[in-house]
Design a protein around this motif. Structure first.
Motif, PDB file in Angstrom:
ATOM      1  N   GLU A   9      -1.371   2.926   1.940  1.00  0.00           N
ATOM      2  CA  GLU A   9      -1.607   2.022   2.252  1.00  0.00           C
ATOM      3  C   GLU A   9      -0.451   1.354   3.023  1.00  0.00           C
ATOM      4  N   ASP A  10       0.681   0.982   2.986  1.00  0.00           N
ATOM      5  CA  ASP A  10       1.850   0.468   3.876  1.00  0.00           C
ATOM      6  C   ASP A  10       2.074   1.054   4.432  1.00  0.00           C
ATOM      7  N   ASP A  11       2.148   2.411   4.641  1.00  0.00           N
ATOM      8  CA  ASP A  11       1.890   3.359   5.805  1.00  0.00           C
ATOM      9  C   ASP A  11       1.108   3.284   7.506  1.00  0.00           C
ATOM     10  N   GLU A 179       7.690  -9.359  13.331  1.00  0.00           N
ATOM     11  CA  GLU A 179       7.510  -9.542  11.921  1.00  0.00           C
ATOM     12  C   GLU A 179       7.153  -8.704  10.664  1.00  0.00           C
ATOM     13  N   LEU A 180       6.242  -8.365  10.937  1.00  0.00           N
ATOM     14  CA  LEU A 180       5.139  -7.968   9.961  1.00  0.00           C
ATOM     15  C   LEU A 180       5.749  -6.337   9.675  1.00  0.00           C
ATOM     16  N   GLN A 181       6.295  -5.528  10.083  1.00  0.00           N
ATOM     17  CA  GLN A 181       7.358  -4.252  10.670  1.00  0.00           C
ATOM     18  C   GLN A 181       8.470  -4.733   9.812  1.00  0.00           C
ATOM     19  N   TYR A 182       9.038  -4.860   9.500  1.00  0.00           N
ATOM     20  CA  TYR A 182      10.613  -5.674  10.090  1.00  0.00           C
ATOM     21  C   TYR A 182      11.390  -5.157   8.829  1.00  0.00           C
ATOM     22  N   MET A 183      10.519  -5.068   7.317  1.00  0.00           N
ATOM     23  CA  MET A 183      11.907  -4.688   6.161  1.00  0.00           C
ATOM     24  C   MET A 183      10.670  -3.055   6.308  1.00  0.00           C
ATOM     25  N   MET A 190      10.795   2.851   1.874  1.00  0.00           N
ATOM     26  CA  MET A 190      10.889   1.479   1.003  1.00  0.00           C
ATOM     27  C   MET A 190       9.414   1.580  -0.399  1.00  0.00           C
ATOM     28  N   GLU A 191       9.563   1.103  -0.767  1.00  0.00           N
ATOM     29  CA  GLU A 191       8.763   1.603  -2.001  1.00  0.00           C
ATOM     30  C   GLU A 191       8.751  -0.352  -2.707  1.00  0.00           C
ATOM     31  N   TRP A 192       7.080  -1.192  -2.569  1.00  0.00           N
ATOM     32  CA  TRP A 192       7.499  -2.266  -2.954  1.00  0.00           C
ATOM     33  C   TRP A 192       7.013  -2.141  -4.581  1.00  0.00           C
TER      34      TRP A 192
END
Length: 192
Positions: A9-11, A179-183, A190-192
């Motif tokens: 989902e993050d991808d 802004e959305l994709q910065y992290m 990176m996993e949340w």
């Protein structure tokens, strides 16, 4: 894995390229000031409510259930933004001027709400999606009624912007994605 591949989902949310986002141009317009924020929200909320009202009839039980659950919240949003349009439109000379300017500037993005992509047409044909072309008359009537009550004029512009549903965006989309994709871009995998 709804996409049928290994993407998470993050991808899907954070790692697509700009042209892969298919949204109406209205929602990517900047928060120039409070009048623009409320005008953009109002113009989208009226559409969103009409859309969900129709999506409740979807033959896809999941989509229908989401629409039924969401419409109460969207009804609140529509009331909230409509109240601000009235308050600012029928307020001081300055608030009226700012709100009219915002409505005039954002009006050019409203017609795209009712354009169908090939995917939209296929979803309608299957009874899954909403025929957004049938929402147009009710949308402009609802918007016009609120603007009239707010002592604001309905813009007379017949020229409308489009392209967002085909992945052709305004210059503002790049800033939103940065802004959305910065992290995810700064810290890959990176996993949340």
């Amino acid at each position: 894995k709804i996409a049928g591949d290994k993407r998470t989902e993050d991808d899907i949310a954070m790692l697509r390229q700009e042209r892969e986002y298919l949204n109406v141009l209205l929602v990517e317009q900047p928060d120039t000031d409070f009048a623009y924020t409320m005008a953009r929200q109002f113009l989208f909320d009226v559409y969103h409510f009409l859309f969900l009202a129709e999506l409740q009839k979807s033959t896809d039980l999941t989509l229908s259930a989401i629409a039924k659950k969401s419409i109460k919240e969207v009804s609140y949003h529509q009331r909230f933004s409509s109240d601000w349009i009235k308050r600012l439109g029928d307020g001081t000379e300055e608030s009226h001027k700012r709100m009219q300017t915002a409505i005039n500037d954002l009006w050019t993005y409203t017609d795209e709400l009712f354009h169908q992509t090939e995917a939209d047409k296929a979803m309608v044909k299957e009874g899954i999606g909403v025929d957004v072309t049938k929402l147009k008359e009710a949308y402009y009537k609802n918007v016009s009624d609120i603007l009239e009550e707010s002592t604001l004029e309905v813009p007379e512009s017949k020229y409308f912007q489009k392209g967002g549903k085909q992945g052709i965006h305004s210059e503002h989309m790049g800033y939103i994605l940065a802004e959305l994709q910065y992290m995810q871009r700064a810290y890959p995998n990176m996993e949340w």
